[in-house]
Design a protein around this motif. Structure first.
Motif: not given
Length: 233
Positions: A180-209
């Motif tokens: 849960t360090n800052q780099l982990a937070i930044d990584t998850k937010l960036l991953y969620a952005e990539a999932l949204i950009a590729t229309k994998r919305f359900d996966e993005a929801k799981k990551i954001l939670t």
């Protein structure tokens, strides 16, 4: 877009690793050590123009010195600091074969310089070399994250998803070990952005939670909230 930190993280880490590394002078003569020390005083004092010139003079005067690989890296970083991004890239690429003893610093600095001049393809490749060649390095997770950032500049969102789901990638552990360090937070937010950009919305929801919001950290709350609203969390 833009809720992740759209800039390279902690270039000071590269300088720290170099500044605190033990230089192997080998058979360096007294004159070599003296002239290198003189050049390094300019570097350590932040006099980048003087450091660039002095390190260049050292390299030309002692081309066979054991200190040349470090001198090249330091000179490239001085060029980077004074804004000569093209010069830094050219210096590193031209001398790549001589930089085997400092290969990790070579790829880190090349990635920084390439990013600074807008060559995101080279930056991505350089940062990837760091974590692939030096998986146990303290720089590996940061290099992988910076590789992902470079891929955002190229809109290669599928490549980011592939990178972060690669078990060999240092970022992968952020999704499996509950870090849960800052780099982990930044990584998850960036991953969620990539999932949204590729229309994998359900996966993005799981990551954001799974993105933690430290108490009182309104910045992270805001950054998490932007993509969350886009996928109706």
């Amino acid at each position: 877009m833009g809720f992740f930190k759209d800039k390279l993280l902690r270039f000071s880490l590269v300088l720290y690793v170099l500044a605190n590394s033990v230089t192997t002078a080998g058979t360096a003569t007294t004159a070599e050590k003296r002239d290198f020390s003189t050049a390094m005083r300019w570097y350590q004092g932040g006099w980048w123009e003087k450091a660039d010139e002095a390190l260049g003079n050292f390299i030309n005067r002692y081309p066979n010195s054991d200190l040349v690989p470090e001198a090249i890296i330091r000179r490239a970083q001085a060029k980077l600091k004074k804004g000569d991004f093209e010069g830094a890239c050219n210096l590193l690429i031209t001398n790549a074969n001589a930089l085997t003893p400092v290969q990790e610093q070579f790829f880190l600095t090349l990635g920084e310089a390439a990013w600074a001049k807008g060559d995101f393809i080279t930056a991505s490749k350089a940062f990837r070399e760091v974590w692939e060649l030096f998986p146990g390095s303290v720089n590996a997770p940061l290099a992988a994250y910076n590789q992902a950032l470079a891929l955002t500049k190229l809109s290669l969102w599928d490549d980011i998803v592939s990178l972060m789901t690669n078990p060999a990638c240092p970022l992968y552990s952020f999704f499996t070990l509950g870090i849960t360090n800052q780099l982990a937070i930044d990584t998850k937010l960036l991953y969620a952005e990539a999932l949204i950009a590729t229309k994998r919305f359900d996966e993005a929801k799981k990551i954001l939670t799974t993105v933690p919001i430290p108490p009182g950290d309104e910045c992270t709350r805001w950054r998490r909230g932007l993509p969350a609203r886009r996928v109706n969390i």
